[in-house]
Design a protein around this motif. Sequence first.
Motif, PDB file in Angstrom:
ATOM      1  N   MET A 451       0.825  -1.206   0.000  1.00 50.87           N
ATOM      2  CA  MET A 451       0.000   0.000   0.000  1.00 50.87           C
ATOM      3  C   MET A 451       0.866   1.267   0.000  1.00 50.87           C
ATOM      4  O   MET A 451       0.564   2.244  -0.695  1.00 50.87           O
ATOM      5  CB  MET A 451      -0.948  -0.005   1.201  1.00 50.87           C
ATOM      6  CG  MET A 451      -1.956  -1.148   1.196  1.00 50.87           C
ATOM      7  SD  MET A 451      -2.936  -1.240  -0.317  1.00 50.87           S
ATOM      8  CE  MET A 451      -3.903   0.266  -0.197  1.00 50.87           C
ATOM      9  N   VAL A 452       1.952   1.247   0.794  1.00 51.19           N
ATOM     10  CA  VAL A 452       2.865   2.398   0.815  1.00 51.19           C
ATOM     11  C   VAL A 452       3.524   2.568  -0.561  1.00 51.19           C
ATOM     12  O   VAL A 452       3.667   3.684  -1.066  1.00 51.19           O
ATOM     13  CB  VAL A 452       3.941   2.225   1.911  1.00 51.19           C
ATOM     14  CG1 VAL A 452       5.000   3.319   1.807  1.00 51.19           C
ATOM     15  CG2 VAL A 452       3.309   2.245   3.297  1.00 51.19           C
ATOM     16  N   ALA A 453       3.904   1.442  -1.182  1.00 52.37           N
ATOM     17  CA  ALA A 453       4.537   1.493  -2.504  1.00 52.37           C
ATOM     18  C   ALA A 453       3.597   2.109  -3.532  1.00 52.37           C
ATOM     19  O   ALA A 453       4.001   2.970  -4.326  1.00 52.37           O
ATOM     20  CB  ALA A 453       4.949   0.085  -2.936  1.00 52.37           C
ATOM     21  N   ARG A 454       2.348   1.696  -3.503  1.00 52.94           N
ATOM     22  CA  ARG A 454       1.367   2.235  -4.450  1.00 52.94           C
ATOM     23  C   ARG A 454       1.170   3.742  -4.260  1.00 52.94           C
ATOM     24  O   ARG A 454       1.076   4.493  -5.229  1.00 52.94           O
ATOM     25  CB  ARG A 454       0.027   1.522  -4.281  1.00 52.94           C
ATOM     26  CG  ARG A 454      -0.089   0.238  -5.076  1.00 52.94           C
ATOM     27  CD  ARG A 454      -1.515  -0.251  -5.128  1.00 52.94           C
ATOM     28  NE  ARG A 454      -1.721  -1.071  -6.309  1.00 52.94           N
ATOM     29  CZ  ARG A 454      -2.889  -1.591  -6.658  1.00 52.94           C
ATOM     30  NH1 ARG A 454      -3.961  -1.364  -5.915  1.00 52.94           N
ATOM     31  NH2 ARG A 454      -3.004  -2.309  -7.753  1.00 52.94           N
ATOM     32  N   ALA A 455       1.140   4.151  -3.013  1.00 51.68           N
ATOM     33  CA  ALA A 455       0.906   5.571  -2.725  1.00 51.68           C
ATOM     34  C   ALA A 455       2.095   6.445  -3.121  1.00 51.68           C
ATOM     35  O   ALA A 455       1.946   7.654  -3.310  1.00 51.68           O
ATOM     36  CB  ALA A 455       0.600   5.759  -1.248  1.00 51.68           C
ATOM     37  N   SER A 456       3.286   5.840  -3.280  1.00 61.93           N
ATOM     38  CA  SER A 456       4.504   6.630  -3.520  1.00 61.93           C
ATOM     39  C   SER A 456       4.806   6.870  -5.001  1.00 61.93           C
ATOM     40  O   SER A 456       5.724   7.623  -5.326  1.00 61.93           O
ATOM     41  CB  SER A 456       5.710   5.915  -2.888  1.00 61.93           C
ATOM     42  OG  SER A 456       6.023   4.726  -3.611  1.00 61.93           O
ATOM     43  N   VAL A 457       4.040   6.247  -5.908  1.00 59.84           N
ATOM     44  CA  VAL A 457       4.433   6.288  -7.325  1.00 59.84           C
ATOM     45  C   VAL A 457       3.668   7.302  -8.168  1.00 59.84           C
ATOM     46  O   VAL A 457       3.923   7.416  -9.372  1.00 59.84           O
ATOM     47  CB  VAL A 457       4.286   4.884  -7.965  1.00 59.84           C
ATOM     48  CG1 VAL A 457       5.208   3.883  -7.304  1.00 59.84           C
ATOM     49  CG2 VAL A 457       2.840   4.400  -7.920  1.00 59.84           C
ATOM     50  N   ASN A 458       2.750   8.047  -7.564  1.00 57.22           N
ATOM     51  CA  ASN A 458       1.960   8.993  -8.358  1.00 57.22           C
ATOM     52  C   ASN A 458       2.817  10.066  -9.036  1.00 57.22           C
ATOM     53  O   ASN A 458       2.444  10.600 -10.089  1.00 57.22           O
ATOM     54  CB  ASN A 458       0.906   9.669  -7.474  1.00 57.22           C
ATOM     55  CG  ASN A 458      -0.209   8.703  -7.095  1.00 57.22           C
ATOM     56  OD1 ASN A 458      -0.527   7.809  -7.859  1.00 57.22           O
ATOM     57  ND2 ASN A 458      -0.779   8.880  -5.915  1.00 57.22           N
ATOM     58  N   ARG A 459       3.967  10.394  -8.463  1.00 57.64           N
ATOM     59  CA  ARG A 459       4.838  11.428  -9.047  1.00 57.64           C
ATOM     60  C   ARG A 459       5.496  10.968 -10.340  1.00 57.64           C
ATOM     61  O   ARG A 459       6.162  11.758 -11.014  1.00 57.64           O
ATOM     62  CB  ARG A 459       5.906  11.847  -8.024  1.00 57.64           C
ATOM     63  CG  ARG A 459       6.765  10.713  -7.533  1.00 57.64           C
ATOM     64  CD  ARG A 459       7.355  11.003  -6.150  1.00 57.64           C
ATOM     65  NE  ARG A 459       7.962   9.831  -5.571  1.00 57.64           N
ATOM     66  CZ  ARG A 459       9.274   9.643  -5.503  1.00 57.64           C
ATOM     67  NH1 ARG A 459      10.100  10.561  -5.975  1.00 57.64           N
ATOM     68  NH2 ARG A 459       9.759   8.556  -4.966  1.00 57.64           N
ATOM     69  N   PHE A 460       5.322   9.689 -10.704  1.00 53.93           N
ATOM     70  CA  PHE A 460       5.919   9.160 -11.933  1.00 53.93           C
ATOM     71  C   PHE A 460       4.864   8.892 -13.014  1.00 53.93           C
ATOM     72  O   PHE A 460       5.087   8.083 -13.909  1.00 53.93           O
ATOM     73  CB  PHE A 460       6.665   7.854 -11.639  1.00 53.93           C
ATOM     74  CG  PHE A 460       7.672   7.952 -10.519  1.00 53.93           C
ATOM     75  CD1 PHE A 460       8.685   8.895 -10.551  1.00 53.93           C
ATOM     76  CD2 PHE A 460       7.597   7.090  -9.425  1.00 53.93           C
ATOM     77  CE1 PHE A 460       9.606   8.988  -9.520  1.00 53.93           C
ATOM     78  CE2 PHE A 460       8.517   7.168  -8.393  1.00 53.93           C
ATOM     79  CZ  PHE A 460       9.522   8.126  -8.443  1.00 53.93           C
ATOM     80  N   SER A 461       3.739   9.560 -12.948  1.00 54.49           N
ATOM     81  CA  SER A 461       2.625   9.253 -13.849  1.00 54.49           C
ATOM     82  C   SER A 461       2.841   9.804 -15.257  1.00 54.49           C
ATOM     83  O   SER A 461       3.657  10.706 -15.485  1.00 54.49           O
ATOM     84  CB  SER A 461       1.322   9.815 -13.294  1.00 54.49           C
ATOM     85  OG  SER A 461       1.356  11.232 -13.326  1.00 54.49           O
ATOM     86  N   ASP A 462       2.066   9.273 -16.214  1.00 50.83           N
ATOM     87  CA  ASP A 462       2.069   9.768 -17.595  1.00 50.83           C
ATOM     88  C   ASP A 462       1.696  11.245 -17.635  1.00 50.83           C
ATOM     89  O   ASP A 462       2.282  12.026 -18.400  1.00 50.83           O
ATOM     90  CB  ASP A 462       1.060   8.977 -18.440  1.00 50.83           C
ATOM     91  CG  ASP A 462       1.620   7.642 -18.896  1.00 50.83           C
ATOM     92  OD1 ASP A 462       2.620   7.636 -19.607  1.00 50.83           O
ATOM     93  OD2 ASP A 462       1.035   6.606 -18.533  1.00 50.83           O
ATOM     94  N   GLU A 463       0.712  11.610 -16.832  1.00 51.44           N
ATOM     95  CA  GLU A 463       0.207  12.984 -16.847  1.00 51.44           C
ATOM     96  C   GLU A 463       1.280  13.987 -16.417  1.00 51.44           C
ATOM     97  O   GLU A 463       1.431  15.056 -17.024  1.00 51.44           O
ATOM     98  CB  GLU A 463      -1.018  13.110 -15.940  1.00 51.44           C
ATOM     99  CG  GLU A 463      -2.252  12.370 -16.427  1.00 51.44           C
ATOM    100  CD  GLU A 463      -2.195  10.873 -16.155  1.00 51.44           C
ATOM    101  OE1 GLU A 463      -3.038  10.148 -16.721  1.00 51.44           O
ATOM    102  OE2 GLU A 463      -1.302  10.414 -15.401  1.00 51.44           O
TER     103      GLU A 463
END
Length: 482
Positions: A451-463
Amino acid sequence: MHIALPLNMLMLIAICKVLCILIVIPIMVITWRKKYSKIRARRSEKRTVVGFFHPYCNSGGGGERVLWAAVNAIQNRYPNVHIVIYTGDLDAHPDQILSNTEKVFNYKIKPKIEFVYLHRRKWIEATMYPYFTILGQSLGSIWLGIEALNNFVPDIYIDTMGYAFTYPLFRYIGGCRVATYTHYPTISTDMLKHVYRRVISHTNNRVVARNPFLSAAKLAYYKLFGLIYGWVGRRAEIIMVNSSWTEEHINTIWKCPLKTHKIYPPCDVKHLTSLPLFNDDEKSYSIRIISVAQFRPEKNHPLMLRAMYELRSIVKEEVWEKVRLILIGSCRNSEDETRVKDMQDLSKHFALEENVEFKLNVPYSELISEFQKATIGLHTMWNEHFGISVVECMAAGLIVVAHASGGPRADIIVTQPGSQNGFLATEAEEYAKIMAHIINMHPDERKAIRMVARASVNRFSDEIFEREFLRTIEPFFRQKQE
């Protein structure tokens, strides 16, 4: 007297040669530049032309994801821009390339793209240069760049593979605005340290590492190459890098931090974080460990197999029977295919053939399925420039064990208690112990890290990539319109 005359003549000849070089080269550059300016002026369409230099555009790796994300971003923001892709994939039809892009990366690229096929790609292949490889490949990229420029002269030139020696060619002779997205420096201070310390690696073979004279000569060669590499790199007007690690090395060698922008590569985090997390029962009681990486030497697949060999000795037999290592990746050429065969032979040598599977060039839908069935994501490349596959594994809910170097260590993986989102390792034994620890964890502990890993990756999004990429190259389009 008899000696002085020949020396005077030699000096005169040398001076004449220098003067010829100083006069002839500028004349040639001016002549060629006028030629390409005329070609650009004679164009029937006056739309801005953006040329992407990516000789392996159909390879299906992380670099190709950046290419197609950049193309997609420009098509969305500037629909009237004409995009040209310089590629050496002679056996791939444009429709096939675009179809493969959608299948592998889930990007629906508009077909308003022109592919310029290059026939000299072999000159940038490492196999062409058993010695002085990086110099040979760099000079070969100039030869390939000349072919690209002769076939089509763009207004804006964007290199998305890191062939810095093409920048002076396109800027001074082609008259183009030049930008680069650099994934990995051709030479780094870490490579210099390996040679200085005489460490054996895929860039420093055993013979050189063991010989102090060869090591000294190679160190001098690297330093000289670094000076030239820094000069050609500074010819780019906009420099984009993919990680803190790459940024540090580029700033050290190219010495132009004010025009260097760190833009993390696009990762499919939006879709992957929306996938449901399967519990252990839903995974059919199997323990699947997956690696997503092209079968290139630097990805260090043998280390994965050695780690599996070590893992077998520290887990119970009934647990080992459930363990499967799934190696997912693409092959660029026959050398990569040979490498896969070697890995298959090595797995048999370690008696791992029942626990190791190889899946080549899988479609996106199958990759998603593998993500959902897996528990652990494995990464073993030393000084990986970023690690798109690391981010995607985390977004899909896997617990990642990555190499403690490069981008994964600097930008992605956090190991502090309370905010831990993965693990770092270096040697086979360390990888094995960590994987055994993950396997033996209580399900709630594993879920917390996921869950922590999932929450940490938004800064690497396509957008975010699209927004930052367009913001960075916007001056080129603004100046063109003005």
